[in-house]
Structures are given as C-alpha cells and as structure tokens.
Design a protein around this motif. Structure first.
Motif, PDB file in Angstrom:
ATOM      1  N   LEU A   1       0.822  -1.201   0.000  1.00 22.33           N
ATOM      2  CA  LEU A   1       0.000   0.000   0.000  1.00 22.33           C
ATOM      3  C   LEU A   1       0.861   1.258   0.000  1.00 22.33           C
ATOM      4  O   LEU A   1       0.561   2.232  -0.707  1.00 22.33           O
ATOM      5  CB  LEU A   1      -0.952   0.012   1.193  1.00 22.33           C
ATOM      6  CG  LEU A   1      -2.024  -1.071   1.220  1.00 22.33           C
ATOM      7  CD1 LEU A   1      -2.929  -0.891   2.437  1.00 22.33           C
ATOM      8  CD2 LEU A   1      -2.832  -1.090  -0.057  1.00 22.33           C
ATOM      9  N   LYS A   2       1.947   1.217   0.756  1.00 24.62           N
ATOM     10  CA  LYS A   2       2.863   2.369   0.787  1.00 24.62           C
ATOM     11  C   LYS A   2       3.477   2.601  -0.592  1.00 24.62           C
ATOM     12  O   LYS A   2       3.570   3.734  -1.052  1.00 24.62           O
ATOM     13  CB  LYS A   2       3.954   2.138   1.828  1.00 24.62           C
ATOM     14  CG  LYS A   2       4.901   3.303   1.980  1.00 24.62           C
ATOM     15  CD  LYS A   2       5.914   3.053   3.065  1.00 24.62           C
ATOM     16  CE  LYS A   2       6.855   4.241   3.183  1.00 24.62           C
ATOM     17  NZ  LYS A   2       7.854   4.038   4.236  1.00 24.62           N
ATOM     18  N   GLU A   3       3.867   1.515  -1.247  1.00 23.38           N
ATOM     19  CA  GLU A   3       4.440   1.640  -2.587  1.00 23.38           C
ATOM     20  C   GLU A   3       3.410   2.188  -3.581  1.00 23.38           C
ATOM     21  O   GLU A   3       3.732   3.027  -4.416  1.00 23.38           O
ATOM     22  CB  GLU A   3       4.983   0.290  -3.061  1.00 23.38           C
ATOM     23  CG  GLU A   3       5.782   0.380  -4.331  1.00 23.38           C
ATOM     24  CD  GLU A   3       6.507  -0.911  -4.685  1.00 23.38           C
ATOM     25  OE1 GLU A   3       7.004  -1.007  -5.817  1.00 23.38           O
ATOM     26  OE2 GLU A   3       6.588  -1.828  -3.835  1.00 23.38           O
ATOM     27  N   LEU A   4       2.176   1.741  -3.475  1.00 22.68           N
ATOM     28  CA  LEU A   4       1.121   2.265  -4.340  1.00 22.68           C
ATOM     29  C   LEU A   4       0.907   3.762  -4.105  1.00 22.68           C
ATOM     30  O   LEU A   4       0.714   4.526  -5.053  1.00 22.68           O
ATOM     31  CB  LEU A   4      -0.193   1.508  -4.120  1.00 22.68           C
ATOM     32  CG  LEU A   4      -0.261   0.115  -4.713  1.00 22.68           C
ATOM     33  CD1 LEU A   4      -1.514  -0.611  -4.224  1.00 22.68           C
ATOM     34  CD2 LEU A   4      -0.232   0.166  -6.236  1.00 22.68           C
ATOM     35  N   GLU A   5       0.962   4.180  -2.850  1.00 23.86           N
ATOM     36  CA  GLU A   5       0.830   5.610  -2.543  1.00 23.86           C
ATOM     37  C   GLU A   5       1.977   6.399  -3.172  1.00 23.86           C
ATOM     38  O   GLU A   5       1.767   7.491  -3.704  1.00 23.86           O
ATOM     39  CB  GLU A   5       0.800   5.824  -1.026  1.00 23.86           C
ATOM     40  CG  GLU A   5      -0.472   5.339  -0.374  1.00 23.86           C
ATOM     41  CD  GLU A   5      -0.403   5.329   1.151  1.00 23.86           C
ATOM     42  OE1 GLU A   5       0.658   5.675   1.724  1.00 23.86           O
ATOM     43  OE2 GLU A   5      -1.417   4.961   1.769  1.00 23.86           O
ATOM     44  N   GLN A   6       3.187   5.845  -3.118  1.00 23.66           N
ATOM     45  CA  GLN A   6       4.348   6.520  -3.699  1.00 23.66           C
ATOM     46  C   GLN A   6       4.261   6.560  -5.223  1.00 23.66           C
ATOM     47  O   GLN A   6       4.663   7.539  -5.842  1.00 23.66           O
ATOM     48  CB  GLN A   6       5.634   5.850  -3.237  1.00 23.66           C
ATOM     49  CG  GLN A   6       5.907   6.072  -1.766  1.00 23.66           C
ATOM     50  CD  GLN A   6       7.114   5.304  -1.268  1.00 23.66           C
ATOM     51  OE1 GLN A   6       7.425   4.224  -1.756  1.00 23.66           O
ATOM     52  NE2 GLN A   6       7.801   5.862  -0.286  1.00 23.66           N
ATOM     53  N   ILE A   7       3.726   5.528  -5.820  1.00 27.01           N
ATOM     54  CA  ILE A   7       3.519   5.524  -7.273  1.00 27.01           C
ATOM     55  C   ILE A   7       2.483   6.580  -7.634  1.00 27.01           C
ATOM     56  O   ILE A   7       2.664   7.360  -8.562  1.00 27.01           O
ATOM     57  CB  ILE A   7       3.084   4.125  -7.766  1.00 27.01           C
ATOM     58  CG1 ILE A   7       4.243   3.122  -7.633  1.00 27.01           C
ATOM     59  CG2 ILE A   7       2.604   4.182  -9.219  1.00 27.01           C
ATOM     60  CD1 ILE A   7       3.845   1.673  -7.827  1.00 27.01           C
ATOM     61  N   ALA A   8       1.396   6.630  -6.869  1.00 24.49           N
ATOM     62  CA  ALA A   8       0.329   7.591  -7.142  1.00 24.49           C
ATOM     63  C   ALA A   8       0.814   9.030  -6.994  1.00 24.49           C
ATOM     64  O   ALA A   8       0.394   9.910  -7.749  1.00 24.49           O
ATOM     65  CB  ALA A   8      -0.858   7.332  -6.210  1.00 24.49           C
ATOM     66  N   SER A   9       1.719   9.275  -6.047  1.00 19.10           N
ATOM     67  CA  SER A   9       2.215  10.635  -5.832  1.00 19.10           C
ATOM     68  C   SER A   9       3.365  10.996  -6.764  1.00 19.10           C
ATOM     69  O   SER A   9       3.789  12.143  -6.807  1.00 19.10           O
ATOM     70  CB  SER A   9       2.656  10.809  -4.377  1.00 19.10           C
ATOM     71  OG  SER A   9       3.840  10.055  -4.134  1.00 19.10           O
ATOM     72  N   GLY A  10       3.879  10.015  -7.490  1.00 15.59           N
ATOM     73  CA  GLY A  10       4.975  10.278  -8.419  1.00 15.59           C
ATOM     74  C   GLY A  10       6.356  10.093  -7.822  1.00 15.59           C
ATOM     75  O   GLY A  10       7.367  10.321  -8.486  1.00 15.59           O
ATOM     76  N   LYS A  11       6.442   9.664  -6.564  1.00 14.70           N
ATOM     77  CA  LYS A  11       7.746   9.429  -5.931  1.00 14.70           C
ATOM     78  C   LYS A  11       8.433   8.195  -6.503  1.00 14.70           C
ATOM     79  O   LYS A  11       9.649   8.103  -6.514  1.00 14.70           O
ATOM     80  CB  LYS A  11       7.595   9.292  -4.417  1.00 14.70           C
ATOM     81  CG  LYS A  11       7.189  10.581  -3.748  1.00 14.70           C
ATOM     82  CD  LYS A  11       7.040  10.406  -2.262  1.00 14.70           C
ATOM     83  CE  LYS A  11       6.597  11.714  -1.627  1.00 14.70           C
ATOM     84  NZ  LYS A  11       6.323  11.547  -0.205  1.00 14.70           N
ATOM     85  N   ILE A  12       7.633   7.236  -6.950  1.00 16.34           N
ATOM     86  CA  ILE A  12       8.151   6.033  -7.609  1.00 16.34           C
ATOM     87  C   ILE A  12       7.535   5.987  -8.995  1.00 16.34           C
ATOM     88  O   ILE A  12       6.330   6.178  -9.157  1.00 16.34           O
ATOM     89  CB  ILE A  12       7.777   4.751  -6.834  1.00 16.34           C
ATOM     90  CG1 ILE A  12       8.452   4.729  -5.465  1.00 16.34           C
ATOM     91  CG2 ILE A  12       8.161   3.507  -7.632  1.00 16.34           C
ATOM     92  CD1 ILE A  12       8.086   3.527  -4.616  1.00 16.34           C
ATOM     93  N   SER A  13       8.374   5.733  -9.982  1.00 15.63           N
ATOM     94  CA  SER A  13       7.895   5.655 -11.367  1.00 15.63           C
ATOM     95  C   SER A  13       7.757   4.197 -11.793  1.00 15.63           C
ATOM     96  O   SER A  13       8.551   3.351 -11.396  1.00 15.63           O
ATOM     97  CB  SER A  13       8.882   6.358 -12.298  1.00 15.63           C
ATOM     98  OG  SER A  13       8.525   6.142 -13.639  1.00 15.63           O
ATOM     99  N   LEU A  14       6.771   3.952 -12.617  1.00 16.01           N
ATOM    100  CA  LEU A  14       6.606   2.611 -13.185  1.00 16.01           C
ATOM    101  C   LEU A  14       7.458   2.444 -14.444  1.00 16.01           C
ATOM    102  O   LEU A  14       7.528   1.365 -15.010  1.00 16.01           O
ATOM    103  CB  LEU A  14       5.140   2.352 -13.531  1.00 16.01           C
ATOM    104  CG  LEU A  14       4.179   2.254 -12.362  1.00 16.01           C
ATOM    105  CD1 LEU A  14       2.760   2.024 -12.872  1.00 16.01           C
ATOM    106  CD2 LEU A  14       4.585   1.148 -11.409  1.00 16.01           C
TER     107      LEU A  14
END
Length: 140
Positions: free
Chosen positions: A96-109
């Motif tokens: 869930l934390k990783e999904l939040e970071q993806i959603a905020s743009g902190k982690i890119s796919l």
C-alpha cells in the motif's frame, strides 16, 4: 488484472495457494476463489494508479505483479484458516505504501504517466492582444 494465478503460485508457492483457496478441501487450488482475490486486488490498485496512469496499462511492470499478489494473499488469509503472519501483514502494508508513492509520483513505473502525456501534447493558444472584442460600454 495485474497478476495471474500462475504469478500468484510462483510467488507464494503451490501449497500455500491451496491452503488459501481450497474451501471445499479438494487438495487443489480453487481457481475461482483465486481469480476473485486477484481481481479485487487489481481493482484496489486501480484506485491508486488511475490518477497518474491511463488504464488499462499496455504492459504490467513486475512490481505491480508482486504488489497484486501480496494484496491478494492478505485478502485470502482473512477468508481462510491460514494464520495471518507478521510477514503477510508487513508485505501488505509495504504494498500500500508503494502504491501511494507511485500515485504521488515518488516512484515511477517506467511508463508514461498522464502528466507526461499532457506535457507531450501540443495545444493551440489564441491571442488577440490589441483588439478587444467586447468592451464595457458596448460600443463594439
């Protein structure tokens, strides 16, 4: 869906997949139960990804496959006789934390996001600097 039944079995093992899904005690993976868990997990993930990416994604990055399997595992544990372990809970929370970071743009796919697509698009701007079309005194 972000993960298949085969992806799930590869990540958690066949024995635990059986334990999590075999409600009729046949000794086999209940494909329908597993498919519903993966679908529910994918739907939950869509809520995080929709604001940043155009769905469905053309290709599924490996980290989304892993996240989907971890969320599905957590969901299935709550509906089975398998004991919830700290590892299962921690992997769910990290997902869930990783999904939040993806959603905020902190982690890119590593694929184009909606923001990137919007920046790349060409727009037309009209300008009429010295010629007013309307005025307050209606003299036009």
């Amino acid at each position: 869906m972000y993960a298949t039944a085969d992806d799930f079995v590869l990540r958690i093992g066949e024995q635990q997949a059986i334990e999590l899904t075999d409600r009729d005690r046949t000794g086999e993976i209940n494909q329908q139960v597993l498919a519903i868990a993966l679908s529910d997990s994918s739907s939950q993930m869509d809520g995080y990804l929709l604001g940043r990416y155009t769905l469905p994604l053309a290709s599924i990055p490996d980290n989304l496959v892993r996240i989907c399997c971890d969320i599905a595992r957590y969901r299935l544990v709550s509906m089975s006789e398998v004991t919830t372990t700290d590892e299962i809970i921690e992997r769910y929370k990290l997902s869930l934390k990783e999904l939040e970071q993806i959603a905020s743009g902190k982690i890119s796919l590593g694929i184009a996001s909606n923001e990137t697509q919007a920046e790349d698009s060409v727009g037309v701007i009209f300008s009429n600097p010295g010629n007013r079309i309307f005025s307050r005194d209606n003299s036009n």
